[in-house]
Scaffold this motif. Structure first.
Motif, short mmCIF file in Angstrom:
data_model
loop_
_atom_site.label_atom_id
_atom_site.label_comp_id
_atom_site.label_asym_id
_atom_site.label_seq_id
_atom_site.Cartn_x
_atom_site.Cartn_y
_atom_site.Cartn_z
N GLY A 1 -0.11 -45.81 -43.54
CA GLY A 1 -0.40 -44.90 -44.63
C GLY A 1 -1.86 -44.74 -44.96
O GLY A 1 -2.22 -44.00 -45.88
N VAL A 2 -2.74 -45.42 -44.22
CA VAL A 2 -4.17 -45.43 -44.49
C VAL A 2 -4.92 -44.66 -43.40
O VAL A 2 -4.60 -44.80 -42.21
N THR A 3 -5.91 -43.85 -43.79
CA THR A 3 -6.71 -43.13 -42.82
C THR A 3 -7.82 -44.04 -42.30
O THR A 3 -8.68 -44.50 -43.06
N LEU A 4 -7.78 -44.30 -41.00
CA LEU A 4 -8.84 -45.05 -40.33
C LEU A 4 -9.41 -44.14 -39.24
O LEU A 4 -9.26 -42.93 -39.32
N ASN A 5 -10.08 -44.70 -38.25
CA ASN A 5 -10.61 -43.85 -37.19
C ASN A 5 -10.51 -44.54 -35.84
O ASN A 5 -10.07 -45.68 -35.73
N ASN A 6 -10.94 -43.83 -34.80
CA ASN A 6 -10.81 -44.34 -33.45
C ASN A 6 -11.61 -45.61 -33.22
O ASN A 6 -11.26 -46.43 -32.36
N VAL A 7 -12.67 -45.81 -33.98
CA VAL A 7 -13.47 -47.04 -33.82
C VAL A 7 -12.66 -48.25 -34.26
O VAL A 7 -12.65 -49.29 -33.60
N HIS A 8 -11.95 -48.11 -35.39
CA HIS A 8 -11.07 -49.20 -35.83
C HIS A 8 -10.05 -49.54 -34.75
O HIS A 8 -9.78 -50.72 -34.47
N LEU A 9 -9.47 -48.51 -34.15
CA LEU A 9 -8.47 -48.74 -33.12
C LEU A 9 -9.08 -49.39 -31.89
O LEU A 9 -8.54 -50.36 -31.34
N PRO B 1 -18.84 -44.91 -30.87
CA PRO B 1 -17.65 -45.10 -30.06
C PRO B 1 -17.87 -44.59 -28.65
O PRO B 1 -18.49 -43.55 -28.44
N ALA B 2 -17.36 -45.33 -27.67
CA ALA B 2 -17.62 -44.98 -26.28
C ALA B 2 -16.47 -44.20 -25.65
O ALA B 2 -16.59 -43.70 -24.55
N THR B 3 -15.35 -44.08 -26.35
CA THR B 3 -14.17 -43.46 -25.76
C THR B 3 -13.87 -42.14 -26.44
O THR B 3 -13.80 -42.06 -27.66
N ALA B 4 -13.71 -41.09 -25.66
CA ALA B 4 -13.38 -39.78 -26.21
C ALA B 4 -11.94 -39.78 -26.69
O ALA B 4 -11.11 -40.53 -26.18
N PRO B 5 -11.60 -38.92 -27.67
CA PRO B 5 -10.25 -38.94 -28.25
C PRO B 5 -9.15 -38.81 -27.20
O PRO B 5 -8.12 -39.47 -27.29
N GLU B 6 -9.36 -37.93 -26.19
CA GLU B 6 -8.29 -37.73 -25.23
C GLU B 6 -8.06 -38.95 -24.34
O GLU B 6 -7.05 -39.06 -23.65
N GLU B 7 -9.00 -39.90 -24.36
CA GLU B 7 -8.87 -41.09 -23.53
C GLU B 7 -8.27 -42.26 -24.30
O GLU B 7 -8.01 -43.31 -23.73
N ILE B 8 -8.04 -42.10 -25.59
CA ILE B 8 -7.51 -43.18 -26.41
C ILE B 8 -6.00 -43.27 -26.23
O ILE B 8 -5.29 -42.27 -26.28
N THR B 9 -5.53 -44.47 -26.04
CA THR B 9 -4.09 -44.70 -26.06
C THR B 9 -3.71 -45.08 -27.48
O THR B 9 -4.14 -46.11 -28.00
N ARG C 1 -22.61 -37.64 -43.75
CA ARG C 1 -23.59 -36.80 -43.06
C ARG C 1 -24.66 -37.66 -42.37
O ARG C 1 -25.17 -37.30 -41.31
N MET C 2 -24.97 -38.79 -42.98
CA MET C 2 -25.99 -39.69 -42.42
C MET C 2 -25.47 -40.51 -41.25
O MET C 2 -26.21 -40.78 -40.30
N LEU C 3 -24.20 -40.94 -41.33
CA LEU C 3 -23.67 -41.90 -40.37
C LEU C 3 -23.46 -41.21 -39.01
O LEU C 3 -22.71 -40.25 -38.89
N ASN C 4 -24.11 -41.73 -37.98
CA ASN C 4 -24.11 -41.06 -36.69
C ASN C 4 -22.80 -41.19 -35.91
O ASN C 4 -22.62 -40.49 -34.92
N ILE C 5 -21.89 -42.07 -36.33
CA ILE C 5 -20.58 -42.09 -35.69
C ILE C 5 -19.65 -41.07 -36.35
O ILE C 5 -18.53 -40.87 -35.86
N GLY D 1 -16.36 -37.98 -29.77
CA GLY D 1 -15.32 -39.00 -29.74
C GLY D 1 -14.73 -39.37 -31.08
O GLY D 1 -13.75 -40.12 -31.14
N PHE D 2 -15.29 -38.85 -32.19
CA PHE D 2 -14.78 -39.26 -33.49
C PHE D 2 -13.41 -38.64 -33.74
O PHE D 2 -13.18 -37.47 -33.50
N ARG D 3 -12.49 -39.47 -34.28
CA ARG D 3 -11.13 -39.01 -34.54
C ARG D 3 -10.54 -39.80 -35.70
O ARG D 3 -10.66 -41.02 -35.75
N LEU D 4 -9.90 -39.09 -36.63
CA LEU D 4 -9.19 -39.74 -37.72
C LEU D 4 -7.78 -40.08 -37.28
O LEU D 4 -7.11 -39.29 -36.62
N LEU D 5 -7.33 -41.28 -37.66
CA LEU D 5 -6.00 -41.77 -37.33
C LEU D 5 -5.39 -42.41 -38.57
O LEU D 5 -6.12 -42.87 -39.45
N LYS D 6 -4.08 -42.46 -38.63
CA LYS D 6 -3.42 -43.06 -39.80
C LYS D 6 -2.67 -44.31 -39.36
O LYS D 6 -1.98 -44.32 -38.35
N TYR D 7 -2.85 -45.38 -40.16
CA TYR D 7 -2.18 -46.64 -39.90
C TYR D 7 -1.66 -47.21 -41.21
O TYR D 7 -2.42 -47.37 -42.17
#
Length: 313
Positions: free
Chosen positions: A38-46, A4-12, A169-173, A30-36
């Motif tokens: 009722g489901v936990t996704l992340n900033n990359v999905h957004l 992900p190229a966007t840091a959490p504080e820069e996400i709208t 642990r393996m996944l670099n994002i 930049g990794f961040r968990l978000l809920k949509y």
């Protein structure tokens, strides 16, 4: 795929998305968990515009969709489905575009065609084979009304938890660096990508009248029977020789050695790091949880797993 190229504080964050507390165990920038829904996704999905992609997706009657919670046997079932429908490992010549990522584009990651020179799902003219980790209730409505064939694979939740821990642990994002106990507790709270787990499995099992639901353990114990169930569900006629060939070529050992199925390209691209965690296809066994859970922890985890939960909608 890329980091992900966007840091959490820069996400709208849209109003229908809920930011979750930052977990310092995820050390990727930049990794961040978000809920949509009722489901936990992340900033990359957004950032990839998953909601727009799902709104625009139009299911087709000829679609074949393999669904699962991560690390439940997705790759295994995908290859079984492909071989059942094609009676061979891949169509045409061997090469980069015969790997599973090209044969089974990910429903919730449609921007991958830009990153990997892939044809978008909407532009595909041949029968589409699609992979998803989405909960049933947020699948596009056209998936459920088009007559598309949906297959779901689930697994002993303890083994899922162990496998997903190592993968995170393996996944670099993600670069998860917490303990297994930390991850297990997050897993039970639904604070992991694609959580909550119990609701994920329940959502598909509640629709087993139209969804073919299989287990990882069945695939271990009697893959021939699973191959026949898949073929019947998809309306494919197979000879006994076909079934034997598919069983042989979908063993864990064969698939781990096959560049079309072992996801070694993820290591080459830097998406995952082949460390002490192993590779994308790590062990492929039933019962590895015994190396991580004490007897008391296992009993508590199973008690949690078997509790009734309200459906997400």
């Amino acid at each position: 795929m890329s980091e992900p190229a966007t840091a959490p504080e820069e996400i709208t964050i849209p109003e229908d998305w809920e930011p979750m507390p930052i977990d310092p165990n995820y050390t990727a920038p930049g990794f961040r968990l978000l809920k949509y829904c009722g489901v936990t996704l992340n900033n990359v999905h957004l950032q990839w515009g998953i909601t727009k992609s799902l709104e625009q997706f139009q299911g087709r009657r000829s679609d074949v969709i393999v669904a699962s919670f991560p690390k439940s046997g997705t790759t295994w079932l995908q290859e079984v489905v492909w071989r059942v429908t094609h009676h061979q490992p891949t169509a045409g010549e061997k090469g980069p575009k015969t790997c599973l990522e090209y044969r089974f584009p990910v429903l919730e990651s449609q921007p991958q065609e830009k990153l990997m020179d892939m044809v978008s799902l909407s532009d595909m003219t041949d029968q589409r084979f699609i992979k998803t980790h989405l909960h049933y209730h947020i699948l596009p409505e056209s998936v459920k009304t088009s007559g598309a064939k949906v297959l779901y694979v689930h697994r002993d939740a303890r083994d899922v938890c162990v496998s997903f821990y190592h993968f995170s642990r393996m996944l670099n994002i993600y670069k998860y660096r917490g303990s297994f106990a930390d991850f297990r507790d997050n897993f039970m709270r639904g604070e992991i990508v694609h959580g909550p787990y119990r609701e994920h499995v329940q959502g598909y099992l509640e629709h087993s009248d139209t969804v073919l639901c299989l287990t990882y353990e069945q695939m271990h114990q009697d893959r021939g029977s699973v191959v026949r169930k898949v073929a019947d569900f998809l309306g494919v006629s197979l000879s006994d020789a076909d079934v034997d060939d598919i069983v042989k070529n979908t063993s864990f050992e064969v698939m781990k050695a096959n560049p079309d199925t072992n996801f070694r390209q993820w290591e080459d691209s830097g998406l995952v790091s082949g460390t002490e965690e192993g590779t994308f296809m790590r062990k492929g066994v039933v019962g590895d949880w015994r190396n991580y859970f004490t007897e008391e922890e296992s009993e508590a985890f199973l008690k949690w797993r078997n509790e009734e939960v309200a459906p997400l909608n």
